[in-house]
Structures are given as C-alpha cells and as structure tokens.
Design a protein around this motif. Structure first.
Motif, short mmCIF file in Angstrom:
data_model
loop_
_atom_site.label_atom_id
_atom_site.label_comp_id
_atom_site.label_asym_id
_atom_site.label_seq_id
_atom_site.Cartn_x
_atom_site.Cartn_y
_atom_site.Cartn_z
N SER A 74 9.31 8.13 -3.15
CA SER A 74 9.81 6.92 -3.82
C SER A 74 8.86 6.46 -4.93
O SER A 74 9.18 5.55 -5.69
CB SER A 74 10.01 5.79 -2.81
OG SER A 74 8.75 5.38 -2.28
N THR A 75 7.71 7.08 -5.02
CA THR A 75 6.71 6.68 -6.01
C THR A 75 7.23 6.83 -7.43
O THR A 75 8.06 7.70 -7.72
CB THR A 75 5.42 7.50 -5.84
OG1 THR A 75 4.46 7.07 -6.82
CG2 THR A 75 5.68 8.98 -6.05
N ASP A 76 6.70 6.01 -8.33
CA ASP A 76 7.07 6.10 -9.74
C ASP A 76 5.87 6.54 -10.58
O ASP A 76 5.88 6.44 -11.80
CB ASP A 76 7.57 4.74 -10.24
CG ASP A 76 8.15 4.81 -11.65
OD1 ASP A 76 9.06 5.64 -11.87
OD2 ASP A 76 7.68 4.05 -12.52
#
Length: 543
Positions: free
Chosen positions: A125-127
C-alpha cells in the motif's frame, strides 16, 4: 520446460519468508517455477514452507552451512534450464503482471538484466519509491577513477511519478528483485566470490556492459521491498552477520580491484552508512570497547562494581575502552538525567540520578552497546521526572531524549510502557516464556536488558532492603522472562548474575521485618521530591 525460474534467497531476516513466498506464488503465470534456496535455515521456516514444497509449487534447496545470498545464487544458477531467471529477496511482495512485463522488456530490448520499479514500505500500500533504476558516475581518470551510485527517484511519490516513468536503459538494478537472461547469469564472474556482501548487483550490471549487453528499467513491473518490518530477536544474529561492516569493506575492496577503481573516501559513504545503521539495529554488545580479561573469570557483578557518580561511570567507560565520542554521548545523557531528575530522591534517600548512573554502569559492566547504556541513564525520565504531571514538560523530556540520543529514545519509550506491567508477569511456564521471548523485537529485547539492570541496581544498592517493599519485589515469572531474554541474546553471565542476586536479595528480605505501609513512612516506600519544605512521592507508584 519453464520459461522463467525464480530463485528466492534470504536478504537479512527469516520472519518475512512465508509471506513473500505466498504473495509471490499468487502472481506466477504458467511456465514459472519458484525456488527457495538458503543455508542453515531455522526449523520453523522449513516447517512453514513444507506444505508448499509438497504441493510441487515450490522447490526448497537447503545448504548445510550459512551462505551469503550471492554465494547461493552462484551455486543454484547451474541447475536452471529456463530461458530467464529472477532473483528475488524474501522480503519482497510483487504486484500482478510483474513477470510478464519483465519478459516483454527483455524480449523487446534484448537486455541481459531488467529491473522493476522498487517501492519501499511495510506493505504494497506504500506510495514511496525506493528506486526507479540506478545511475553510475565516475570521478577521476584511468586507474584513479572512483564510482558513485544514485538511486533514481529515491523516496519520491509513486502516484506522482508513475504516469511519467518510461522503459529505458539504466546502469543497475538491485537484488531485491532482478531479472536476468539465464545464459548471461551463467557467465563466469557474474556472481564473483569476492563480492558477496554489498555492490554485487552493480557488479552484475557492469559485467553485462562488459559483454556488450544492457540493463533496463521496466516501470510497469512493480515490487515492494518490505523494509520496515520490526527486527525480531530470533532474526537478530543473522541480521548482524549479514550487515557486518568488515564484510562490506572486504566486498568493496574486491569490487574496486576487479573494476580497477579507487576508494576516494567519499564514493562508498552511502553504502557504508547503510551497513553501519543496520548493524546498530541488531547490535547488543559494544564492539568498540574491550571487556577486561579479568572480567571473564568473575561469576557475577558485585555492589562494589556499581558506579555511584558520574566520575565513576566515566572511569568505567575508560577502562572498557569506549571511544571519546561514546564517552561524551554517555556524559551528555547523564547531564540530561541530572537536569530532569533534579530534586528527586530514591526511597533510600540518595539522589534519583545515582540510581540511573548505577543502572548504566551495570549495563556497561556487562559490555552492552552505548545506546543501551544511554537508555539505562534515562530509563525513568518519562515516568519519574519531578514535573511529570505537566504534559508540556513531559513532551519536552521526550523531545530532549530523542534529540540527544534517538536510538536510545525508542528503548526508553518501550521501557516506560513495560516497567510496571511486567513486574507481575503472568507466565511461569518456561516453554511459554521462551515462545514469547522469541517473538520479541530487538528494541523490546534492549528495553528488557534495561529492566534487568534497573532491578539489579536496586538489589545491589540495598534499596529493596531499606524500603522492604516485598509487595514491589518482582515475582519469579518476571525474572524468568528477563533471564530467558538474556540467554536468547547470549548474555549468559548477565543472566546468571540476575538469578543469583535475586535469590540473595529475596532471602534477605524474608528475614527482615516489613515496614508497615502508612502515611508516616511513604518516604521509605517510594521515590520522592521536595516542593520547598514539603515532601511528596514523585509518582503514585515507584519506578
């Protein structure tokens, strides 16, 4: 015959293995095979992946002895018959379609190596981008050249840059996930024996360039490097071995020799800093100092070994061979504790800071790292500062600790959460306690070491005897937890001291008549402070 074979190796810890295998298997298209290869694999990991091995979707290759990831790649590549091979770490989670995009890039560009887009975070889910391909630059000429590396778009926003990323030639990728033509991967020296700890990925791309082949970046293939998982005590030993600064330096020397480069003192600052930071994460003992030979023959620490002043603590640090920088760091932490604990006294009447100095000296005597010694010096600041009731002041204390000793601040925070709760530890069964200890993070283990030093100091200083706080004396479950943690960290002398000193103190307390707890003798039961001529407990329950 498989079109692509994946070889998964252990990057720095084992806890992430099962999750990475499961998530990788979900994304495998037909004609792909996953191999997990490792040396000296813990039994629990083998048991976890056994069901997948039996189903035939995963092949496990185990070596009897510990090997570096690059050494394992070299030994396994000879078995591979597929056209392509992907080397992937056991803390990576790939996205849907990642393999197909890597294959397409290789087919269109004829690249020897293809690097996906690496994200970094706790999960997919990291950006945050870890690297969108790497760039190399040289300084100097001929045999005086130095090589500098750059991670493109490091720590940039994925959502912001994704629409603009293009398939293009780059200088290197990383072994988090690296796609290669198998024929190239079998080329002599792609996995060079001397370059095994760091820069092995750069070496591979330089080898491709030497053979007239390219390394490409494929932005449509996305994988996440799950870097921020907490390090657990069961992985600590391998983690520290993996990020050994001496091994990293050896690899850099061999890297320079192979490519006729020079270390100008700056070109490897980034990788050396990375290795040292990781080493510190798992470090328990102080690697800079030396424990006197006479210490090895001492069964347990004695009251006379405990420092009662800053000068005694400084002298102990000198005798242990701590560096000037480390001694200065300890002295500054001592100064901070003196400021914030000013006006505070222990139940036995001594200044509160003397207890903190004593706990720190017990830690130093047992040879722990400077960050743990500093945590020992500040372990009660968040709980027992005379102005603890003032929220703004409490924030000031926490900020001061973080600014002065950021590594120690995390340990102090955990200590503050655990100290009271663990005094009445609910588990007595050794197997259950060992299971819990194995699941501790390294930061929690470091906080546990401080708990042990705190307890020993109160025993050796006579504080328990003076106050006769039998109801405050830790029970056997708590001591078992401390001992098992110390043993798991291979601090056997510390563990033995704890067992023996706790037994000695308990016998003495049983013989002494307990003081009746009423308003007249609170000063003997709790730490206290003076507001003018008024004496009152520092906090509701003593720390």
């Amino acid at each position: 015959m498989e079109r692509v074979t994946l070889i998964m190796t252990v990057r720095e810890r084992y806890e992430t293995t099962l999750r990475s295998i499961i998530e990788t298997l979900k994304t495998l298209p037909p004609g792909c095979k996953l191999i997990f290869a490792d040396g000296a694999t813990p039994k629990y990991v083998r048991e976890q992946i056994k069901p997948y091995n039996k189903e035939g979707v995963l092949e496990a290759i185990y070596f009897k002895t510990r090997k570096w990831p690059n050494q394992i790649r070299k030994r396994v590549i000879g078995r591979i018959k597929s056209k392509y091979v992907i080397f992937i770490d056991n803390d990576v989670i790939p996205s849907e379609g990642w393999i197909e995009h890597l294959i397409d890039c290789a087919e269109v560009t004829s690249a020897a190596i293809v690097a996906p887009l690496y994200l970094i975070g706790r999960d997919p889910s990291t950006d945050t981008i870890h690297m969108a391909g790497g760039r190399l630059s040289y300084q100097g000429l001929g045999h005086t050249r130095s090589l500098y590396e750059e991670h493109r778009l490091s720590n940039s926003s994925f959502s912001k840059h994704a629409p603009h990323l293009l398939r293009e030639e780059v200088d290197f990728g990383e072994h988090h996930c690296l796609f290669m033509r198998t024929k190239f991967a079998k080329t002599v020296d792609v996995f060079f024996d001397g370059i095994y700890a760091v820069h092995e990925h750069i070496h591979a791309s330089l080898m491709a360039k030497k053979h007239g082949m390219a390394t490409y970046f494929e932005p449509k293939s996305v994988v996440t490097y799950c870097a921020y998982q907490p390090l657990r005590i069961q992985d600590r030993k391998y983690f520290v071995e993996r990020w050994d600064p001496a091994k990293a330096d050896h690899s850099l020397v061999k890297f320079c020799e192979y490519w006729h480069l020079v270390d100008d003192g700056h070109c490897f600052e980034g990788i050396r800093g990375f290795v040292k930071r990781h080493q510190r994460m798992g470090q328990i003992l102080n690697t800079e100092g030396v424990v006197p030979e006479s210490r090895a023959f001492v069964a347990k620490i004695k009251a006379s070994d405990v420092a009662n002043s800053r000068s005694e603590l400084f002298a102990l640090a000198m005798s242990l061979g701590l560096t000037e920088i480390e001694r200065l760091r300890i002295d500054r932490c001592c100064e901070l504790s003196t400021v914030f604990m000013n006006g505070g006294y222990r139940p036995c009447g001594r200044p509160f800071v003397n207890h903190l100095i004593g706990a720190a000296s017990i830690l130093a005597w047992h040879g722990v790292s400077t960050e743990i010694i500093c945590a020992g010096l500040m372990h009660s600041l968040l709980q027992a500062s005379p102005l603890r009731g003032d929220n703004e002041f409490s924030k000031t204390v926490a900020a001061s600790i973080s600014r002065l000793a950021p590594d120690s601040a995390h340990i102090v925070a955990i200590y503050s959460q655990w100290q009271r709760r663990l005094k009445r530890y609910p588990y007595k069964d050794p197997l259950e306690v060992k299971r819990i200890v194995d699941g501790l993070t390294v930061l929690e283990a470091k906080a546990t070491i401080v708990l042990a030093a705190d307890f020993l100091e109160m025993c050796l200083s006579g504080e328990y005897l003076y106050s006769r706080r039998i109801n405050e004396f830790p029970d056997e479950g708590f001591i078992l937890f401390l001992v098992e943690t110390l043993k798991a960290l291979e601090m056997f002398q510390f563990a033995q001291s704890l067992i023996e000193i706790r037994a000695d103190t308990a016998r003495t307390l049983r013989k002494a008549s307990p003081i009746h707890c009423d308003a007249r003798n609170l000063d003997q039961l709790y730490s206290y402070r003076y507001d003018g001529a008024t004496k009152s407990p520092m906090i509701a329950l003593d720390v």
